[in-house]
Design an enzyme around this catalytic site. Structure first.
Site, PDB file in Angstrom:
ATOM      1  N   PHE A 133      14.186   4.129   9.826  1.00 22.53           N
ATOM      2  CA  PHE A 133      13.271   4.240  10.357  1.00 22.53           C
ATOM      3  C   PHE A 133      12.615   4.974   9.822  1.00 22.53           C
ATOM      4  CE2 PHE A 133       9.331   1.482   9.892  1.00 22.53           C
ATOM      5  CZ  PHE A 133       9.989   0.796   9.400  1.00 22.53           C
TER       6      PHE A 133
ATOM      7  N   GLU B  53       7.102   2.583  -5.912  1.00 24.53           N
ATOM      8  CA  GLU B  53       7.700   1.542  -5.383  1.00 24.53           C
ATOM      9  C   GLU B  53       7.440   2.744  -3.764  1.00 24.53           C
ATOM     10  OE1 GLU B  53       6.567  -0.150  -3.512  1.00 24.53           O
ATOM     11  OE2 GLU B  53       8.435  -1.863  -2.561  1.00 24.53           O
ATOM     12  N   ASP B  54       7.557   2.990  -2.089  1.00 25.48           N
ATOM     13  CA  ASP B  54       7.810   3.636  -1.820  1.00 25.48           C
ATOM     14  C   ASP B  54       8.775   3.851  -1.491  1.00 25.48           C
ATOM     15  OD1 ASP B  54       7.748   1.470  -0.187  1.00 25.48           O
ATOM     16  OD2 ASP B  54       6.289   2.334   1.628  1.00 25.48           O
TER      17      ASP B  54
ATOM     18  N   ASP C 238      15.208  -0.743  -0.005  1.00 29.17           N
ATOM     19  CA  ASP C 238      15.409  -0.681   1.485  1.00 29.17           C
ATOM     20  C   ASP C 238      16.660  -2.321   1.003  1.00 29.17           C
ATOM     21  OD1 ASP C 238      15.852  -1.031   4.135  1.00 29.17           O
ATOM     22  OD2 ASP C 238      14.502  -2.552   4.073  1.00 29.17           O
TER      23      ASP C 238
ATOM     24  N   ARG D 135       0.920   5.979   7.648  1.00 30.25           N
ATOM     25  CA  ARG D 135       0.697   6.723   5.953  1.00 30.25           C
ATOM     26  C   ARG D 135       0.446   7.681   6.284  1.00 30.25           C
ATOM     27  NH1 ARG D 135       2.273   1.002   4.069  1.00 30.25           N
ATOM     28  NH2 ARG D 135       0.630  -0.372   4.857  1.00 30.25           N
TER      29      ARG D 135
ATOM     30  N   ASP E 143       4.502   2.910   6.374  1.00 27.58           N
ATOM     31  CA  ASP E 143       4.244   3.094   7.444  1.00 27.58           C
ATOM     32  C   ASP E 143       4.458   2.016   8.753  1.00 27.58           C
ATOM     33  OD1 ASP E 143       4.052   0.249   6.384  1.00 27.58           O
ATOM     34  OD2 ASP E 143       2.510  -0.805   7.704  1.00 27.58           O
TER      35      ASP E 143
ATOM     36  N   LYS F 108       0.974  -1.162   0.056  1.00 20.95           N
ATOM     37  CA  LYS F 108       0.035   0.273  -0.141  1.00 20.95           C
ATOM     38  C   LYS F 108       0.747   1.126  -0.038  1.00 20.95           C
ATOM     39  CE  LYS F 108      -2.277  -2.192   3.195  1.00 20.95           C
ATOM     40  NZ  LYS F 108      -2.774  -2.899   4.563  1.00 20.95           N
ATOM     41  N   GLY F 109       2.202   0.715   0.227  1.00 21.07           N
ATOM     42  CA  GLY F 109       3.006   2.090   0.522  1.00 21.07           C
ATOM     43  C   GLY F 109       2.836   3.141  -0.433  1.00 21.07           C
TER      44      GLY F 109
ATOM     45  N   LYS G 146      17.649   3.404   0.296  1.00 19.98           N
ATOM     46  CA  LYS G 146      18.357   2.615   1.724  1.00 19.98           C
ATOM     47  C   LYS G 146      19.769   2.157   1.156  1.00 19.98           C
ATOM     48  CE  LYS G 146      15.179   2.296   4.843  1.00 19.98           C
ATOM     49  NZ  LYS G 146      14.402   1.686   6.669  1.00 19.98           N
TER      50      LYS G 146
HETATM   51  P1  IMP Z   1      12.598  -4.517   0.784  1.00 23.51           P
HETATM   52  O1  IMP Z   1      11.649  -5.941   0.422  1.00 23.51           O
HETATM   53  O2  IMP Z   1      13.608  -4.842   1.949  1.00 23.51           O
HETATM   54  O3  IMP Z   1      13.566  -3.583  -0.373  1.00 23.51           O
HETATM   55  O4  IMP Z   1      11.764  -3.587   1.402  1.00 23.51           O
HETATM   56  C1  IMP Z   1      10.773  -3.040   1.025  1.00 23.51           C
HETATM   57  C2  IMP Z   1       9.461  -2.898   1.680  1.00 23.51           C
HETATM   58  O5  IMP Z   1       9.601  -2.602   2.807  1.00 23.51           O
HETATM   59  C3  IMP Z   1       9.291  -1.456   1.052  1.00 23.51           C
HETATM   60  O6  IMP Z   1       8.221  -0.861   0.338  1.00 23.51           O
HETATM   61  C4  IMP Z   1       8.279  -0.828   2.959  1.00 23.51           C
HETATM   62  O7  IMP Z   1       7.003  -1.595   3.360  1.00 23.51           O
HETATM   63  C5  IMP Z   1       8.966  -1.490   3.679  1.00 23.51           C
HETATM   64  N1  IMP Z   1       9.989  -0.860   3.848  1.00 23.51           N
HETATM   65  C6  IMP Z   1      11.418  -1.090   4.454  1.00 23.51           C
HETATM   66  N2  IMP Z   1      12.310   0.427   5.262  1.00 23.51           N
HETATM   67  C7  IMP Z   1      10.942   0.586   5.602  1.00 23.51           C
HETATM   68  C8  IMP Z   1      10.735   1.998   6.441  1.00 23.51           C
HETATM   69  O8  IMP Z   1      11.633   2.700   6.693  1.00 23.51           O
HETATM   70  N3  IMP Z   1      10.248   2.963   6.048  1.00 23.51           N
HETATM   71  C9  IMP Z   1       8.303   2.164   6.174  1.00 23.51           C
HETATM   72  N4  IMP Z   1       8.759   0.882   5.729  1.00 23.51           N
HETATM   73  C10 IMP Z   1       9.681   0.085   5.459  1.00 23.51           C
END
Ligand code: IMP
Length: 186
Positions: free
Chosen positions: A160, A107-108, A111, A173, A167, A50-51, A139
């Site tokens: 974070f 994508e928001d 990470d 959100r 969220d 949803k982000g 990140k």
């Molecule tokens: P990844 O698969 O680790 O790259 O993560 C992506 C998802 O992790 C994002 O779409 C977010 O939903 C969540 N996420 C990663 N870091 C944060 C943060 O700092 N705040 C909130 N959600 C995060």
């Protein structure tokens, strides 16, 4: 540093990392670049629920090429926590075929890269004409999977963040600014 409040008695003032004006300006620049790169082409913007919803809504309105929307949803384990586990599962698929189309995954936050590496592989199997990624935040220090976004709003250290779609256990959100999650928050 600027702070903002959230309408909940258990939340103290939150430190703002990027204000709504800074976000709007950066999204406008991203939209301009995307419009240049895809000039004369059609585009399918695929938001990751949803982000990415607020980001997609704002980005789409700065893009001047012929664009449609689609959405996917993924579940990554340990949701609502500050850690990522590695398992990603698709819980809502694309509504329309993407074969032969220009696709932009929206994508928001990028990470560990697990989510986007999973989606990239999945989408490439459908043979889009082009596949690009736009991430509002990145990140890089957290990366597990080798993946980069084509368009990044802001690269940030290992913090974070919440707000503007992002969220913590589904809350925050709707904050209009991107804020830092207080280390002692519930
Ligand atoms: P990844 O698969 O680790 O790259 O993560 C992506 C998802 O992790 C994002 O779409 C977010 O939903 C969540 N996420 C990663 N870091 C944060 C943060 O700092 N705040 C909130 N959600 C995060």
């Amino acid at each position: 540093m600027a702070t903002t409040t959230y309408p909940s008695p258990d939340t103290k003032a939150l430190e703002v990392l990027y204000t709504r004006d800074q976000i709007a300006e950066r999204i406008r620049e991203m939209g301009e670049q995307i419009s240049k790169d895809l000039a004369g082409e059609k585009l399918v913007m695929v938001g990751v629920l949803k982000g990415a919803a607020p980001f997609l809504a704002d980005l789409a309105r700065t893009i001047t090429v012929d664009a449609t929307f689609d959405f996917v949803a993924v579940k990554s384990y340990a949701k609502g926590s500050r850690t990522s586990s590695g398992a990603v599962k698709l819980i809502k698929d694309l509504d329309e075929p993407i074969e032969g189309k220009n696709v932009l995954i929206v994508e928001d936050i990028l990470d560990t890269g697990l989510t986007l590496a999973y989606l990239r592989k999945l989408f490439l199997a459908h043979h889009p004409k082009t596949l690009r990624i736009a991430a509002l935040l990145d990140k890089p220090s957290r990366r597990i999977e080798q993946i980069e976004a084509d368009y990044v709003g802001f690269a940030i250290p290992n913090l974070f963040v919440i707000g503007f779609g992002m969220d913590y256990s589904e809350r925050y959100r709707n904050l209009p600014d991107i804020c830092l999650m207080p280390p002692d928050a519930v």
